[in-house]
Structure formats: C-alpha cells, structure tokens
Design a protein around this motif. Structure first.
Motif, PDB file in Angstrom:
ATOM      1  N   GLU A   1       0.879   5.317   0.266  1.00  0.00           N
ATOM      2  CA  GLU A   1       0.066   6.457   0.691  1.00  0.00           C
ATOM      3  C   GLU A   1      -0.226   7.411  -0.460  1.00  0.00           C
ATOM      4  O   GLU A   1      -1.357   7.871  -0.633  1.00  0.00           O
ATOM      5  CB  GLU A   1       0.757   7.204   1.821  1.00  0.00           C
TER       6      GLU A   1
ATOM      7  N   LEU B   1      -5.500   2.289   6.726  1.00  0.00           N
ATOM      8  CA  LEU B   1      -5.197   2.338   5.313  1.00  0.00           C
ATOM      9  C   LEU B   1      -6.317   2.989   4.505  1.00  0.00           C
ATOM     10  O   LEU B   1      -6.292   2.964   3.289  1.00  0.00           O
ATOM     11  CB  LEU B   1      -4.921   0.928   4.776  1.00  0.00           C
ATOM     12  N   ALA B   2      -7.283   3.576   5.164  1.00  0.00           N
ATOM     13  CA  ALA B   2      -8.401   4.213   4.454  1.00  0.00           C
ATOM     14  C   ALA B   2      -8.049   5.611   4.016  1.00  0.00           C
ATOM     15  O   ALA B   2      -7.163   6.240   4.433  1.00  0.00           O
ATOM     16  CB  ALA B   2      -9.632   4.244   5.339  1.00  0.00           C
TER      17      ALA B   2
ATOM     18  N   GLU C   1      -5.502  13.035  -7.661  1.00  0.00           N
ATOM     19  CA  GLU C   1      -4.737  12.854  -8.890  1.00  0.00           C
ATOM     20  C   GLU C   1      -3.983  14.131  -9.258  1.00  0.00           C
ATOM     21  O   GLU C   1      -4.511  15.232  -9.186  1.00  0.00           O
ATOM     22  CB  GLU C   1      -5.662  12.459 -10.043  1.00  0.00           C
TER      23      GLU C   1
ATOM     24  N   THR D   1       6.674   9.447   0.387  1.00  0.00           N
ATOM     25  CA  THR D   1       5.442   8.730   0.697  1.00  0.00           C
ATOM     26  C   THR D   1       5.746   7.552   1.605  1.00  0.00           C
ATOM     27  O   THR D   1       6.837   6.983   1.556  1.00  0.00           O
ATOM     28  CB  THR D   1       4.733   8.233  -0.586  1.00  0.00           C
TER      29      THR D   1
ATOM     30  N   TRP E   1       0.877  -1.175   0.000  1.00  0.00           N
ATOM     31  CA  TRP E   1       0.000   0.000   0.000  1.00  0.00           C
ATOM     32  C   TRP E   1       0.909   1.219   0.000  1.00  0.00           C
ATOM     33  O   TRP E   1       1.862   1.301   0.789  1.00  0.00           O
ATOM     34  CB  TRP E   1      -0.889   0.005   1.240  1.00  0.00           C
TER      35      TRP E   1
ATOM     36  N   ARG F   1       5.550   3.636  -7.882  1.00  0.00           N
ATOM     37  CA  ARG F   1       5.204   2.276  -7.461  1.00  0.00           C
ATOM     38  C   ARG F   1       6.252   1.296  -7.963  1.00  0.00           C
ATOM     39  O   ARG F   1       6.701   0.419  -7.219  1.00  0.00           O
ATOM     40  CB  ARG F   1       3.811   1.869  -7.940  1.00  0.00           C
TER      41      ARG F   1
ATOM     42  N   TRP G   1       0.855  13.723  -6.778  1.00  0.00           N
ATOM     43  CA  TRP G   1       2.021  12.878  -6.564  1.00  0.00           C
ATOM     44  C   TRP G   1       3.045  13.138  -7.644  1.00  0.00           C
ATOM     45  O   TRP G   1       2.823  12.888  -8.815  1.00  0.00           O
ATOM     46  CB  TRP G   1       1.587  11.418  -6.590  1.00  0.00           C
TER      47      TRP G   1
ATOM     48  N   GLU H   1      -0.725   7.033  -3.475  1.00  0.00           N
ATOM     49  CA  GLU H   1      -1.755   6.587  -4.406  1.00  0.00           C
ATOM     50  C   GLU H   1      -3.153   6.978  -3.941  1.00  0.00           C
ATOM     51  O   GLU H   1      -4.102   6.936  -4.718  1.00  0.00           O
ATOM     52  CB  GLU H   1      -1.667   5.080  -4.622  1.00  0.00           C
ATOM     53  N   GLU H   2      -3.262   7.405  -2.691  1.00  0.00           N
ATOM     54  CA  GLU H   2      -4.535   7.871  -2.126  1.00  0.00           C
ATOM     55  C   GLU H   2      -4.726   9.376  -2.327  1.00  0.00           C
ATOM     56  O   GLU H   2      -5.804   9.897  -2.084  1.00  0.00           O
ATOM     57  CB  GLU H   2      -4.607   7.556  -0.625  1.00  0.00           C
ATOM     58  N   TRP H   3      -3.679  10.071  -2.718  1.00  0.00           N
ATOM     59  CA  TRP H   3      -3.744  11.518  -2.904  1.00  0.00           C
ATOM     60  C   TRP H   3      -4.600  11.861  -4.119  1.00  0.00           C
ATOM     61  O   TRP H   3      -4.806  11.033  -5.006  1.00  0.00           O
ATOM     62  CB  TRP H   3      -2.361  12.112  -3.093  1.00  0.00           C
TER      63      TRP H   3
END
Length: 109
Positions: A8, A108-109, A14, A24, A6, A78, A17, A10-12
């Motif tokens: 982090e 992880l939410a 678009e 991250t 996971w 990634r 990043w 990738e949750e930002w």
C-alpha cells in the motif's frame, strides 16, 4: 509457487513513506489467484501510535493497541516485507500470519 507483493505505501505520495516509522498493508497474490493480506508495523510506529492514542483518548488513552494480521518489523521497506513473506512461506507459517482476502473486497488501485 510464484507470487507477487503489492504494498500500500508504494501508492502514497513520494516522501510520505517512512520505512523506519510507518505501517502499511501488503497483499500477496499467488499464481493460483489467491490473495492474502497482512499489516506491517515498525516497532517505532507502535510507540508513535500509542503516544497519539494517549493524547486522543483512543484505545483507552493508549492503554492498548491492536491491529488485524499485524506483523512487527524493524523497518517497513519492500526489501524487509519480501524477506518476511519468503521466510513465512518457507517455514510454513504464512497462512497463520496472513489472512486470505475475499476477492470482492480487494481494490489495489
């Protein structure tokens, strides 16, 4: 042993990043349920943070910088994170670089 990663960033939102200039957290979860965390910083991000700290006064006006479980990388993608994790596992250095997470502190939410 199988694992998932996971990241982090990738949750930002678009576009936020920047793989060349960000940092991250990454959490690796193994099939036994154990979770391990490290923070990936690009070399460029280190310079950006040092320059910011000189302006804000943080870290003795940029005279030092630290991060727990810090891993420096050329790019914070990634692909690169997966490559580094795989290498650390294969070389036996994974548990030296990553820190084991306490389950109740992981969101992880």
């Amino acid at each position: 042993m199988k694992y998932s990663i996971w990241i982090e960033a990738e949750e930002w939102v678009e576009g936020q990043w920047n793989i060349d200039g960000d940092n991250t957290d990454a959490i690796v979860t193994f099939e036994d349920g154990s979770r391990w965390v490290a923070s990936f910083f690009t070399y460029r991000n280190i310079q950006t943070l040092a320059d910011k700290n000189k302006q804000t006064g943080e870290c003795l006006h940029g005279k030092y910088l630290w991060g727990s479980d810090m891993v420096l990388v050329d790019e914070c993608s990634r692909k690169r994170i997966e490559e580094v994790v795989s290498h650390l596992i294969m070389s036996g250095e994974f548990e030296v670089v990553f820190s084991r997470c306490e389950e109740e502190h992981i969101d992880l939410a």
